[in-house]
Design an enzyme around this catalytic site. Structure first.
Site, mmCIF file in Angstrom:
data_model
loop_
_atom_site.group_PDB
_atom_site.id
_atom_site.type_symbol
_atom_site.label_atom_id
_atom_site.label_comp_id
_atom_site.label_asym_id
_atom_site.label_seq_id
_atom_site.Cartn_x
_atom_site.Cartn_y
_atom_site.Cartn_z
ATOM 1 N N CYS A 135 0.830 -1.526 0.149
ATOM 2 C CA CYS A 135 -0.260 -0.245 -0.300
ATOM 3 C C CYS A 135 1.023 1.519 -0.067
ATOM 4 C CB CYS A 135 -1.077 0.110 1.190
ATOM 5 S SG CYS A 135 -0.397 -0.626 2.788
HETATM 6 N N1 LIG Z 1 -4.196 -4.082 5.298
HETATM 7 C C1 LIG Z 1 -3.999 -3.482 3.925
HETATM 8 O O1 LIG Z 1 -3.835 -2.377 3.985
HETATM 9 C C2 LIG Z 1 -2.832 -3.953 3.290
HETATM 10 C C3 LIG Z 1 -2.747 -3.331 1.828
HETATM 11 C C4 LIG Z 1 -1.564 -3.673 1.221
HETATM 12 C C5 LIG Z 1 -0.848 -4.963 0.964
HETATM 13 N N2 LIG Z 1 -2.065 -6.071 2.263
HETATM 14 C C6 LIG Z 1 -1.062 -7.407 2.863
HETATM 15 O O2 LIG Z 1 -1.684 -8.114 2.601
HETATM 16 C C7 LIG Z 1 -1.751 -9.689 3.352
HETATM 17 C C8 LIG Z 1 -3.324 -9.172 3.839
HETATM 18 O O3 LIG Z 1 -3.169 -8.187 4.463
HETATM 19 P P1 LIG Z 1 -4.948 -8.167 5.831
HETATM 20 O O4 LIG Z 1 -4.588 -6.659 6.245
HETATM 21 O O5 LIG Z 1 -6.056 -8.622 5.181
HETATM 22 O O6 LIG Z 1 -4.416 -9.119 6.837
HETATM 23 P P2 LIG Z 1 -5.818 -10.022 7.773
HETATM 24 O O7 LIG Z 1 -6.733 -8.686 8.123
HETATM 25 O O8 LIG Z 1 -4.715 -9.840 9.254
HETATM 26 O O9 LIG Z 1 -6.019 -11.310 7.183
HETATM 27 C C9 LIG Z 1 -5.493 -12.179 7.376
HETATM 28 C C10 LIG Z 1 -6.006 -13.532 7.046
HETATM 29 O O10 LIG Z 1 -5.308 -15.011 6.463
HETATM 30 C C11 LIG Z 1 -5.821 -15.264 7.120
HETATM 31 N N3 LIG Z 1 -4.359 -16.521 8.108
HETATM 32 C C12 LIG Z 1 -3.850 -15.944 9.123
HETATM 33 N N4 LIG Z 1 -2.544 -16.585 9.216
HETATM 34 C C13 LIG Z 1 -2.934 -17.700 7.776
HETATM 35 C C14 LIG Z 1 -2.173 -19.185 7.893
HETATM 36 N N5 LIG Z 1 -0.816 -18.951 8.711
HETATM 37 N N6 LIG Z 1 -2.565 -19.355 7.057
HETATM 38 C C15 LIG Z 1 -3.193 -19.307 5.953
HETATM 39 N N7 LIG Z 1 -4.561 -17.629 6.666
HETATM 40 C C16 LIG Z 1 -3.586 -17.655 7.486
HETATM 41 C C17 LIG Z 1 -6.480 -14.959 8.618
HETATM 42 O O11 LIG Z 1 -7.927 -15.142 8.093
HETATM 43 P P3 LIG Z 1 -8.729 -17.135 8.452
HETATM 44 O O12 LIG Z 1 -8.474 -16.286 11.120
HETATM 45 O O13 LIG Z 1 -9.308 -16.442 8.442
HETATM 46 O O14 LIG Z 1 -7.952 -17.567 8.119
HETATM 47 C C18 LIG Z 1 -6.588 -13.589 8.669
HETATM 48 O O15 LIG Z 1 -8.415 -13.306 8.623
HETATM 49 C C19 LIG Z 1 -1.218 -8.764 4.369
HETATM 50 O O16 LIG Z 1 -0.005 -9.935 3.571
HETATM 51 C C20 LIG Z 1 -0.500 -7.585 4.206
HETATM 52 O O17 LIG Z 1 0.339 -6.875 4.434
HETATM 53 C C21 LIG Z 1 -2.117 -5.104 3.373
#
Ligand SMILES: NC(=O)c1ccc[n+]([C@@H]2O[C@H](COP(=O)([O-])OP(=O)(O)OC[C@H]3O[C@@H](n4cnc5c(N)ncnc54)[C@H](OP(=O)(O)O)[C@@H]3O)[C@@H](O)[C@H]2O)c1
Length: 324
Positions: A135
């Site tokens: 981001c």
């Molecule tokens: N947030 C942002 O603004 C943003 C922007 C750009 C990129 N990103 C990137 O996008 C990715 C996701 O970000 P997010 O903000 O959506 O994160 P998040 O809200 O923490 O969601 C990640 C999801 O991954 C699942 N998870 C956790 N550990 C896991 C594992 N070991 N194996 C499989 N699934 C697992 C969980 O869902 P379950 O419990 O349902 O499995 C969790 O809800 C990250 O790499 C982040 O750096 C985020």
């Protein structure tokens, strides 16, 4: 219809993808993969979807997928792909930083293409696996790419960027706790944020030599959006800088150069990046605003999916800003 699965669908970027793909005219969601919520309705994690879908989370995946989105924390995408295999034609779009750097691009016989459409649309159109940019990395690269291409980044670029709390994911932490974050501002990871790698890679690729970027990330007391400023000496006039940016983004579907100063809310809830230029003495100030969950993550992932599958780039992404 394009069959799509979302892995990590209960998180913030996964939830945004569900919202976008439910409205996408060419896509049907076949799986919402969750390690912790298999069998539960998607509305348990995303109550705003009440009345819009009866999809449920699942802990298994269909074999016949056209596209799979990985919305997992860093390191977990590689681990997931090691445990699951997909048909050759299945496009993989990863939102983590597991495959963004050149050294990480080749994995299991697949070559991950870096997915910033303003930088390399043609490579994205031919990609089978894609590393969606970070981001901060999106906001900052879009602020600096025209300067890199014109070889104008001769001295250090100072970057300040403030992000909303959704940038840190769905799991509560000390720095996303309301009592701490509300009415507060703070910086973190001064000058060594992990997105500097992908930013440096793109700038060097365009200008042929490394750029010096001093980046101070900051936490803001709002939930979504990134407001970034970058400034550096620039030899030309403001009009010349504006022509440079207008020409660079002439064909960009979602990046606009504004003639007036910009604010975050004009892009929140959209896939837009808005840029503004200001010159003071010999310094050029570039302001860049995006929604971290859309142009900074899930919106850009859908934009990339559209390009990879031969659809019009804007399909399913005509969104409305909150404006006020
Ligand atoms: N947030 C942002 O603004 C943003 C922007 C750009 C990129 N990103 C990137 O996008 C990715 C996701 O970000 P997010 O903000 O959506 O994160 P998040 O809200 O923490 O969601 C990640 C999801 O991954 C699942 N998870 C956790 N550990 C896991 C594992 N070991 N194996 C499989 N699934 C697992 C969980 O869902 P379950 O419990 O349902 O499995 C969790 O809800 C990250 O790499 C982040 O750096 C985020």
């Amino acid at each position: 219809m394009i069959k799509a699965a979302i892995v990590g669908a209960s998180g913030y970027t996964g939830g945004e993808l569900v919202r976008l793909l439910l409205q996408h005219p060419e896509v049907v969601i076949t799986n919402l993969y969750s390690t912790t919520k298999g069998g539960q309705p998607v509305t348990n994690a995303h109550p705003d979807l009440l009345g819009q879908t009866d999809l449920h989370f699942s802990d298994s995946l269909d074999a016949e997928l056209d596209v799979i989105f990985l919305c997992l924390g860093h390191g977990n995408s590689k681990a997931f792909l090691e445990k699951h295999s997909f048909a050759d034609h299945t496009r993989i779009i990863d939102l983590s930083n597991d495959f963004r750097l050149t050294a990480d691009r080749n994995f299991q016989g697949r070559e991950f293409v870096y997915g910033l459409p303003e930088l390399q649309k043609e490579a994205i159109q031919n990609a089978k696996a894609l590393a969606n940019p970070g981001c901060f990395a999106t906001a900052i690269q879009l602020a600096l790419l025209p300067l890199a291409q014109s070889k104008s980044l001769k001295q250090t670029v100072h970057v300040n960027a403030v992000t909303g709390s959704t940038g840190a994911g769905v799991k509560p932490s000390a720095t996303t706790h309301f009592s701490w974050r509300n009415q507060n501002v703070s910086w973190y990871k001064p000058f060594n944020h992990q997105h500097l790698g992908e930013i440096g890679q793109s700038l060097e690729g365009l200008q042929g030599s490394p750029a010096s970027v001093l980046f101070l990330p900051q936490r803001g007391n709002f939930s979504r959006g990134i407001f970034a400023t970058a400034y550096t000496p620039f030899e030309g006039t403001l009009e010349e800088a504006q022509q440079l940016y207008q020409a660079f983004y002439e064909d960009a579907a979602f990046t606009q150069v504004s003639g007036q100063p910009i604010g975050l809310k004009q892009v929140v809830n959209t896939n837009q990046c808005h840029l503004h230029l200001h010159k003071h003495e010999d310094v050029l100030l570039v302001t860049s605003c995006i929604d971290n969950l859309l142009k900074g993550a899930s919106g850009q992932a859908v934009q990339n999916m559209n390009l990879m599958l031969g659809l019009a780039e804007e399909t399913g992404l005509q969104l409305k800003s909150i404006a006020f």
